[in-house]
Design a protein around this motif. Structure first.
Motif, short mmCIF file in Angstrom:
data_model
loop_
_atom_site.label_atom_id
_atom_site.label_comp_id
_atom_site.label_asym_id
_atom_site.label_seq_id
_atom_site.Cartn_x
_atom_site.Cartn_y
_atom_site.Cartn_z
N GLU A 143 0.82 -1.21 0.00
CA GLU A 143 0.00 0.00 0.00
C GLU A 143 0.86 1.26 0.00
O GLU A 143 0.46 2.29 -0.53
CB GLU A 143 -0.91 0.02 1.23
N GLN A 144 2.04 1.16 0.61
CA GLN A 144 2.93 2.32 0.70
C GLN A 144 4.03 2.31 -0.35
O GLN A 144 4.94 3.13 -0.30
CB GLN A 144 3.57 2.33 2.10
N ASN A 145 3.93 1.38 -1.31
CA ASN A 145 4.95 1.24 -2.35
C ASN A 145 6.34 1.03 -1.75
O ASN A 145 7.33 1.59 -2.21
CB ASN A 145 4.95 2.45 -3.28
N GLU A 146 6.41 0.21 -0.71
CA GLU A 146 7.66 -0.03 -0.02
C GLU A 146 8.01 -1.51 0.08
O GLU A 146 8.68 -1.94 1.02
CB GLU A 146 7.61 0.58 1.39
N LEU A 147 7.58 -2.30 -0.88
CA LEU A 147 7.93 -3.72 -0.85
C LEU A 147 9.44 -3.88 -1.00
O LEU A 147 10.08 -3.17 -1.77
CB LEU A 147 7.21 -4.48 -1.97
N PRO A 148 10.03 -4.82 -0.27
CA PRO A 148 11.50 -5.01 -0.30
C PRO A 148 11.94 -5.82 -1.51
O PRO A 148 11.13 -6.43 -2.23
CB PRO A 148 11.76 -5.77 0.99
N GLN A 149 13.26 -5.87 -1.68
CA GLN A 149 13.84 -6.69 -2.75
C GLN A 149 13.98 -8.15 -2.31
O GLN A 149 13.94 -9.06 -3.14
CB GLN A 149 15.21 -6.13 -3.16
N GLN A 150 14.18 -8.35 -1.03
CA GLN A 150 14.28 -9.70 -0.50
C GLN A 150 13.82 -9.70 0.95
O GLN A 150 13.77 -8.65 1.60
CB GLN A 150 15.70 -10.25 -0.60
N ILE A 151 13.47 -10.89 1.43
CA ILE A 151 12.91 -11.04 2.77
C ILE A 151 13.70 -12.08 3.54
O ILE A 151 14.09 -13.12 2.99
CB ILE A 151 11.43 -11.48 2.70
N VAL A 152 13.91 -11.80 4.83
CA VAL A 152 14.49 -12.80 5.73
C VAL A 152 13.58 -12.91 6.95
O VAL A 152 12.83 -11.99 7.29
CB VAL A 152 15.92 -12.43 6.17
N ALA A 153 13.63 -14.07 7.59
CA ALA A 153 12.82 -14.30 8.78
C ALA A 153 13.46 -15.39 9.61
O ALA A 153 14.24 -16.20 9.10
CB ALA A 153 11.39 -14.69 8.41
N ASN A 154 13.15 -15.40 10.91
CA ASN A 154 13.59 -16.48 11.80
C ASN A 154 12.36 -17.14 12.38
O ASN A 154 11.40 -16.48 12.75
CB ASN A 154 14.50 -15.94 12.90
N GLU A 175 21.96 -10.23 11.18
CA GLU A 175 23.06 -9.84 10.29
C GLU A 175 22.58 -9.75 8.84
O GLU A 175 22.91 -8.81 8.11
CB GLU A 175 24.20 -10.85 10.41
N ALA A 176 21.79 -10.74 8.42
CA ALA A 176 21.28 -10.75 7.04
C ALA A 176 20.38 -9.55 6.77
O ALA A 176 20.33 -9.03 5.65
CB ALA A 176 20.52 -12.05 6.78
N ALA A 177 19.65 -9.11 7.78
CA ALA A 177 18.71 -8.00 7.62
C ALA A 177 19.41 -6.68 7.33
O ALA A 177 18.76 -5.71 6.90
CB ALA A 177 17.84 -7.87 8.86
N LYS A 178 20.73 -6.63 7.55
CA LYS A 178 21.48 -5.39 7.30
C LYS A 178 21.76 -5.17 5.81
O LYS A 178 22.17 -4.08 5.41
CB LYS A 178 22.81 -5.42 8.06
N GLN A 179 21.52 -6.19 5.00
CA GLN A 179 21.78 -6.05 3.57
C GLN A 179 20.79 -5.08 2.93
O GLN A 179 19.61 -5.06 3.28
CB GLN A 179 21.68 -7.42 2.89
N PRO A 180 21.24 -4.25 1.98
CA PRO A 180 20.35 -3.27 1.34
C PRO A 180 19.15 -3.95 0.68
O PRO A 180 19.27 -5.04 0.09
CB PRO A 180 21.25 -2.61 0.28
N GLY A 181 17.98 -3.33 0.80
CA GLY A 181 16.78 -3.85 0.17
C GLY A 181 16.19 -5.06 0.85
O GLY A 181 15.31 -5.72 0.29
N THR A 182 16.65 -5.37 2.08
CA THR A 182 16.21 -6.57 2.78
C THR A 182 15.23 -6.22 3.90
O THR A 182 15.46 -5.30 4.68
CB THR A 182 17.41 -7.32 3.39
N LEU A 183 14.15 -6.95 3.96
CA LEU A 183 13.17 -6.78 5.05
C LEU A 183 13.20 -8.01 5.94
O LEU A 183 13.10 -9.14 5.47
CB LEU A 183 11.76 -6.62 4.47
N TRP A 184 13.33 -7.77 7.22
CA TRP A 184 13.23 -8.83 8.22
C TRP A 184 11.81 -8.83 8.76
O TRP A 184 11.35 -7.86 9.33
CB TRP A 184 14.24 -8.57 9.33
N ILE A 185 11.10 -9.93 8.55
CA ILE A 185 9.75 -10.07 9.10
C ILE A 185 9.86 -10.92 10.37
O ILE A 185 10.02 -12.14 10.30
CB ILE A 185 8.78 -10.74 8.10
N PRO A 186 9.81 -10.30 11.54
CA PRO A 186 9.94 -11.05 12.79
C PRO A 186 8.70 -11.89 13.04
O PRO A 186 7.62 -11.59 12.53
CB PRO A 186 10.11 -9.96 13.85
#
Length: 331
Positions: free
Chosen positions: A66-77, A135-146
């Motif tokens: 909705e905010q046009n802010e989708l990431p380039q990649q996703i990480v999660a634990n 650590e992975a979430a620090k990469q540019p374009g990466t979203l961490w979904i907790p």
């Protein structure tokens, strides 16, 4: 990040509607007659990916779109269900995802996570996995979904109770399992708005009782090490700084031993004729204890959080046959 509100739960319910099932509510007339009360089950085991976790994951990505802010990649634990949820949600938006978990993750959940298209990075301990995802979430374009400590995750998880209370209208008690506290927090928001007189009650494994210890201490207390419990979905090392304030508002909280977790997993599978994860079934031990304290016939709503069980866990659950002991409340 500010705490979510009931308005966020309402917004999430509209946002995720195209992506999730409105899961059914079941009850067992036999169980009700044994207990002398009425118990309804919101069956998230029949949700896509087999657990409530999809609600939060799909809400986060839909909210970002909705905010046009989708990431380039996703990480999660995740220990399993959140992994599947993020993998499925990422696939809906064509975003690559990597999930960080432990080598003890349920094989069923691991296989489903890979099937939905995510990569799975496995570590010896949950602490190592959690450190790696940070650590992975620090990469540019990466979203961490907790898995729980995010306002839009909490809002999404609250839609399960929202739907159930819209259908049932009035209940006396609402029960859900507590791991990191996302489901319980969203459930509390929905209940306080739609059924303010109902008690809202959490359940947690005694063998992984960081939330109970935190409530007693008045601050977040982490587990000293990996937890060994049938309720693997509630074996989170610690609750979040967003979820803890909600847990502090609960009307009651129960710690459930392993025998009771196995007992209710067997009985709910038998009575409802569906797969029920131990983490889901655990809440029934809290229901039974709570019902013994009621002085009139009462109605309980249980959020059955998921139904993903692998063979090894099923064997553990059925090591002892508890079906010879019907769930009748003691006087």
């Amino acid at each position: 990040m500010p705490l979510p509100t009931f308005d966020d739960v309402l917004a999430a319910s509209l946002r995720i509607k195209p992506h999730v099932h409105r899961t059914p509510i079941l009850n067992s007339s036999l169980l009700d007659s044994w207990l002398g009360h009425r118990v309804y089950f919101k069956v998230e085991a029949l949700q896509r990916i087999g657990a409530f976790k999809l609600r939060g994951a799909i809400n986060v990505l839909s909210w970002l779109k909705e905010q046009n802010e989708l990431p380039q990649q996703i990480v999660a634990n995740s220990s399993g269900n959140h992994a599947q949820a993020v993998a499925y949600a990422a696939a809906q938006f064509d975003i690559p995802a990597t999930i960080y978990s432990t080598k003890t993750v349920s094989r069923v959940k691991a296989a489903a996570t890979r099937f939905y298209g995510a990569e799975l990075a496995l570590f010896d301990t949950r602490v190592e996995a959690d450190a790696a995802v940070q650590e992975a979430a620090k990469q540019p374009g990466t979203l961490w979904i907790p898995p729980f400590n995010h306002a839009q995750i909490i809002a999404g998880q609250g839609t399960a109770a929202l739907e159930a209370l819209q259908d049932l209208k009035q209940v006396d008690g609402v029960f859900a399992p507590v791991g990191g506290g996302g489901l319980m927090s969203g459930t509390l928001l929905a209940c306080r708005a739609l059924c303010p007189d109902a008690q809202v009650i959490g359940a947690e494994p005694l063998a992984a009782n960081d939330a109970a210890n935190s409530l007693r201490a008045g601050k977040i207390v982490a587990l000293p090490g990996p937890a060994n419990t049938l309720a693997d979905g509630a074996a989170t090392p610690a609750v979040g700084d967003l979820t803890f304030p909600f847990l502090q508002q609960l009307d009651d909280f129960y710690e459930v031993d392993e025998a009771q977790i196995a007992y209710w997993t067997q009985w709910l599978q038998h009575l409802l004729k569906i797969h029920v994860e131990p983490t889901s079934a655990m809440s029934m031990a809290a229901v039974a204890s709570w019902l013994q304290e009621q002085d009139k016939p009462s109605t309980a709503l249980v959020i059955l959080s998921g139904g993903n069980i692998d063979q090894s866990r099923m064997q553990e659950i059925w090591q002892t046959d508890y079906l010879s002991q019907p769930p009748i409340l003691s006087e």
